[in-house]
Scaffold this active site. Structure first.
Site, PDB file in Angstrom:
ATOM      1  N   LYS A   1      -9.550  -8.987  -3.007  1.00 31.83           N
ATOM      2  CA  LYS A   1      -8.909  -9.664  -3.308  1.00 31.83           C
ATOM      3  C   LYS A   1      -7.420  -9.639  -2.561  1.00 31.83           C
ATOM      4  O   LYS A   1      -6.545  -8.612  -2.839  1.00 31.83           O
ATOM      5  CB  LYS A   1      -8.090 -10.196  -5.050  1.00 31.83           C
TER       6      LYS A   1
ATOM      7  N   GLU B   1      -2.317   3.676  -4.643  1.00 26.73           N
ATOM      8  CA  GLU B   1      -1.422   3.622  -3.650  1.00 26.73           C
ATOM      9  C   GLU B   1      -0.166   2.767  -4.490  1.00 26.73           C
ATOM     10  O   GLU B   1      -0.317   1.032  -3.935  1.00 26.73           O
ATOM     11  CB  GLU B   1      -2.256   2.970  -2.327  1.00 26.73           C
TER      12      GLU B   1
ATOM     13  N   CYS C   1       6.129   0.854   1.372  1.00 27.54           N
ATOM     14  CA  CYS C   1       5.579   1.361   0.063  1.00 27.54           C
ATOM     15  C   CYS C   1       6.503   3.079   0.351  1.00 27.54           C
ATOM     16  O   CYS C   1       7.095   3.715  -0.369  1.00 27.54           O
ATOM     17  CB  CYS C   1       4.590   1.969   0.165  1.00 27.54           C
TER      18      CYS C   1
ATOM     19  N   GLU D   1      12.739   1.527  -6.898  1.00 25.71           N
ATOM     20  CA  GLU D   1      12.201   0.651  -5.341  1.00 25.71           C
ATOM     21  C   GLU D   1      12.730  -0.317  -5.400  1.00 25.71           C
ATOM     22  O   GLU D   1      12.262  -1.422  -5.960  1.00 25.71           O
ATOM     23  CB  GLU D   1      10.786   0.706  -5.605  1.00 25.71           C
TER      24      GLU D   1
HETATM   25  P1  NAI Z   1       2.037  -7.024  -7.310  1.00 24.83           P
HETATM   26  O1  NAI Z   1       2.594  -4.763  -8.193  1.00 24.83           O
HETATM   27  O2  NAI Z   1       2.359  -7.710  -8.705  1.00 24.83           O
HETATM   28  O3  NAI Z   1       1.066  -6.608  -6.141  1.00 24.83           O
HETATM   29  C1  NAI Z   1       0.035  -6.310  -5.086  1.00 24.83           C
HETATM   30  C2  NAI Z   1      -1.343  -6.743  -5.878  1.00 24.83           C
HETATM   31  O4  NAI Z   1      -1.700  -6.805  -7.143  1.00 24.83           O
HETATM   32  C3  NAI Z   1      -1.678  -8.552  -5.373  1.00 24.83           C
HETATM   33  O5  NAI Z   1      -2.909  -8.713  -4.871  1.00 24.83           O
HETATM   34  C4  NAI Z   1      -1.255  -8.955  -6.955  1.00 24.83           C
HETATM   35  O6  NAI Z   1      -2.432 -10.482  -6.826  1.00 24.83           O
HETATM   36  C5  NAI Z   1      -1.830  -7.748  -7.419  1.00 24.83           C
HETATM   37  N1  NAI Z   1      -2.383  -7.860  -9.166  1.00 24.83           N
HETATM   38  C6  NAI Z   1      -1.003  -8.532  -9.802  1.00 24.83           C
HETATM   39  N2  NAI Z   1      -1.176  -8.235 -11.111  1.00 24.83           N
HETATM   40  C7  NAI Z   1      -2.093  -8.019 -11.315  1.00 24.83           C
HETATM   41  C8  NAI Z   1      -2.810  -7.860 -12.520  1.00 24.83           C
HETATM   42  N3  NAI Z   1      -2.219  -7.755 -13.851  1.00 24.83           N
HETATM   43  N4  NAI Z   1      -3.863  -7.696 -12.082  1.00 24.83           N
HETATM   44  C9  NAI Z   1      -4.634  -6.857 -11.222  1.00 24.83           C
HETATM   45  N5  NAI Z   1      -4.150  -7.169 -10.039  1.00 24.83           N
HETATM   46  C10 NAI Z   1      -2.729  -7.600  -9.598  1.00 24.83           C
HETATM   47  O7  NAI Z   1       3.012  -6.248  -6.838  1.00 24.83           O
HETATM   48  P2  NAI Z   1       4.721  -8.204  -6.644  1.00 24.83           P
HETATM   49  O8  NAI Z   1       4.138  -8.471  -7.690  1.00 24.83           O
HETATM   50  O9  NAI Z   1       4.111  -8.727  -5.161  1.00 24.83           O
HETATM   51  O10 NAI Z   1       5.233  -7.532  -5.920  1.00 24.83           O
HETATM   52  C11 NAI Z   1       6.122  -6.246  -6.627  1.00 24.83           C
HETATM   53  C12 NAI Z   1       6.892  -4.854  -6.655  1.00 24.83           C
HETATM   54  O11 NAI Z   1       6.149  -3.890  -6.592  1.00 24.83           O
HETATM   55  C13 NAI Z   1       7.466  -5.422  -5.025  1.00 24.83           C
HETATM   56  O12 NAI Z   1       8.822  -5.470  -4.489  1.00 24.83           O
HETATM   57  C14 NAI Z   1       7.481  -3.814  -4.518  1.00 24.83           C
HETATM   58  O13 NAI Z   1       8.245  -2.428  -5.404  1.00 24.83           O
HETATM   59  C15 NAI Z   1       5.971  -3.338  -5.376  1.00 24.83           C
HETATM   60  N6  NAI Z   1       5.063  -3.120  -4.320  1.00 24.83           N
HETATM   61  C16 NAI Z   1       4.823  -1.841  -4.391  1.00 24.83           C
HETATM   62  C17 NAI Z   1       3.730  -2.062  -2.767  1.00 24.83           C
HETATM   63  C18 NAI Z   1       3.443  -1.265  -2.245  1.00 24.83           C
HETATM   64  O14 NAI Z   1       2.919  -0.658  -1.019  1.00 24.83           O
HETATM   65  N7  NAI Z   1       2.761  -0.031  -2.616  1.00 24.83           N
HETATM   66  C19 NAI Z   1       2.942  -3.854  -2.636  1.00 24.83           C
HETATM   67  C20 NAI Z   1       3.795  -4.641  -3.123  1.00 24.83           C
HETATM   68  C21 NAI Z   1       4.701  -4.120  -3.890  1.00 24.83           C
END
Ligand code: NAI
Ligand code: MG
Length: 496
Positions: A191, A266, A300, A399
């Site tokens: 996904k 991650e 990240c 972050e």
């Molecule tokens: P997120 O963690 O919500 O999204 C990442 C992935 O998880 C997306 O594919 C999303 O659709 C999915 N997701 C979201 N909620 C879920 C759930 N309940 N169950 C399963 N999958 C789910 O991150 P978001 O909202 O895009 O970004 C928010 C913050 O997260 C950013 O500002 C950043 O600080 C952090 N982040 C860190 C990342 C990294 O590489 N470590 C990457 C993206 C965001």
């Protein structure tokens, strides 16, 4: 769509076609019939629409992946044939490199040059590296003393993998997960993030073209709480591989615990980057600015806490401010752009909110500090450098995932180690010094999955990647990644 006019014709055609799920080797519309908007962050316009999947679509995809996992066409495919297929996919990615780079750039704002010369080539290298592992996942023979036995281990694929990836490096994150999973012989339901699903959908056509058996790789697009959560909760998914926020990572771990699904995470970071008094300052400044501003800081491992030895602090700060002010911020597809827009309206507000908070709490902006409408209509934010930051300020702890550096002085190596390690995160760290003892001492002492010395943001398919502490667990890349996608089975054969 002012910007996408610059894209190659193949990208134009692809973007404007209907985007369905990729299940069992077919394009399948959402069972709900719903779609979601996909935005071009450089222009804030709707780029296209993409299927909005939910639990029903996930069920179909997991069923397809389960069936493919049972089928002889995959289960009994020789490791060599599996490696050849993966290599074929990598060749097709290389053939379509320009297209894939433009798609990621349009979809999430990554500067085109970074996509062309950095992330897409890395994704191709990664697939090739993992293709090589398909034939090298070996067991052991064990000299047991329990009696006359021949004891050996085999490494078997963990089964159906649910992969959930973020928007910051769409194609690369997909390939990090697919590469190791396929090498191990797993099948996958992936996904992508709702903000940037397109490059993975383009990849799906290449999966068909490479000749993978249907159902080995499936893609369901949709929102996290709908499609993502359904994938995590599905009883027939053996392992979840997730990259994204720490908050969602924790909820995934909780859900997976009920059925003991394997999990690798991650997550976020707040990586310290330490510039010692004896550093080659020119290299340290440009490396540290790349460390925080690459990919708009949406990394990240971004080096967002910059600690500078007090004796060179003023000079370093001045050079960082000048560097940030001179960066070319603009449309992602413009080859001259060094920093593009942040990914979404939500991220834009979030990052500007952190900048406001930094000011409120008493930090001083020495470069940037606001939105940047002169770069265009998109979600542009100035490369921002804060001075007079203390460890307890929000911008030094949380972050931000945007182009915001917090710069702080330090007085001794032991002091900076302690301050660097205070963070709940532990993904990466940077060290700039010409002294070999200091370099090794810091590399040894910092609580981080990766430490770069006199470099930042270097990655290689062969080098393990992952976090300490709340940055997650499990190592992607290198042979370590294979451990996430295999189970070890021990076999006893009686010799009597
Ligand atoms: P997120 O963690 O919500 O999204 C990442 C992935 O998880 C997306 O594919 C999303 O659709 C999915 N997701 C979201 N909620 C879920 C759930 N309940 N169950 C399963 N999958 C789910 O991150 P978001 O909202 O895009 O970004 C928010 C913050 O997260 C950013 O500002 C950043 O600080 C952090 N982040 C860190 C990342 C990294 O590489 N470590 C990457 C993206 C965001
Ligand atoms: Mg988008």
């Amino acid at each position: 769509m002012e910007q996408s006019l610059n894209a190659v014709a193949a990208v134009q055609n692809f973007i404007h076609q209907p985007h369905h799920h990729y299940i069992q080797g077919q394009w399948v519309p959402s069972q709900s019939g719903l779609a979601m908007e996909d935005i071009d962050p450089s222009t804030r316009t709707v780029l296209t629409h993409v299927a909005r999947g939910n639990g029903d679509d996930i069920n179909r995809a997991v069923e397809a992946a389960r069936q493919a996992f049972r089928e002889k066409s995959w289960r009994q495919m020789t490791p060599q044939a599996r490696g050849v297929l993966m290599w074929k996919l990598a060749d097709l990615m290389a053939e379509h490199l320009e297209e894939l780079a433009q798609i990621d750039s349009l979809d999430m704002g990554m500067p085109l040059r970074q996509a062309q010369y950095g992330t897409v080539p890395m994704a191709i290298d990664h697939m090739r590296y993992m293709a090589g592992w398909a034939t090298k996942i070996e067991g052991e023979t064990i000299p047991v003393s329990a009696g006359p036995f021949f004891n050996y281990t085999v490494r078997q694929p963990v089964g159906v993998v649910g992969a959930i990836i973020p928007w910051n490096f769409p194609l690369l994150m997909a390939v990090w997960k697919l590469g190791a999973a396929l090498a191990a012989g797993c099948t996958v339901v992936l996904k992508p993030a709702e903000q940037s699903p397109l490059s993975v959908l383009r990849l799906a056509s290449l999966v068909t073209e490479a000749g993978f058996p249907p159902g080995v790789i499936n893609i369901v697009t949709g929102y996290g709480p709908e499609a993502g959560a359904a994938l995590v909760a599905h009883p027939d998914v053996n392992k979840i591989a997730f990259t994204g926020s720490t908050e969602v990572g924790k909820s995934i771990m909780r859900t997976a615990a009920d059925r003991m699904a394997r999990v690798s995470l991650e997550l976020g970071g707040k990586s310290p980057n330490i510039i010692c008094a004896d550093a080659n300052l020119k290299r340290a400044i440009s490396g540290s600015m790349l460390g925080i501003f690459m990919n708009q800081g949406e990394v990240c491992s971004a080096g967002s806490r910059i600690y500078v030895a007090r004796e060179i602090y003023d000079e370093a700060l001045e050079q960082m401010a000048a560097y940030a002010q001179n960066m070319r911020v603009g449309m992602a597809l413009d080859p001259k752009t060094q920093m593009g827009p942040v990914v979404s309206a939500e991220q834009y507000e979030r990052v500007l909110g952190y900048i406001a908070k930094g000011r409120q709490e008493g930090a001083k902006v020495v470069a940037g500090g606001g939105e940047m409408s002169r770069a265009g209509a998109g979600f542009f934010i100035e490369p921002t450098v804060f001075a007079q930051v203390t460890d307890s300020m929000t911008i030094a702890r949380e972050e931000i995932f945007g182009p915001v550096a917090a710069v702080m002085p330090f007085d001794s190596i032991d002091e900076v180690i302690e301050r660097a390690n205070v963070s709940a995160y532990g993904l990466a760290a940077g060290v700039w010094t010409e002294n070999v003892r200091t370099a090794h001492y810091l590399a040894h002492s910092l609580e981080a999955g990766t430490v770069w010395v006199n470099a930042y943001h270097v990655y290689d398919a062969a080098a393990p990647w992952g976090g300490f502490k709340q940055s997650g667990f499990g190592r992607e890349m290198g042979h370590h990644a294979l451990e996430l996608y295999t189970e070890t089975k021990d076999v006893w054969i009686s010799l009597q």
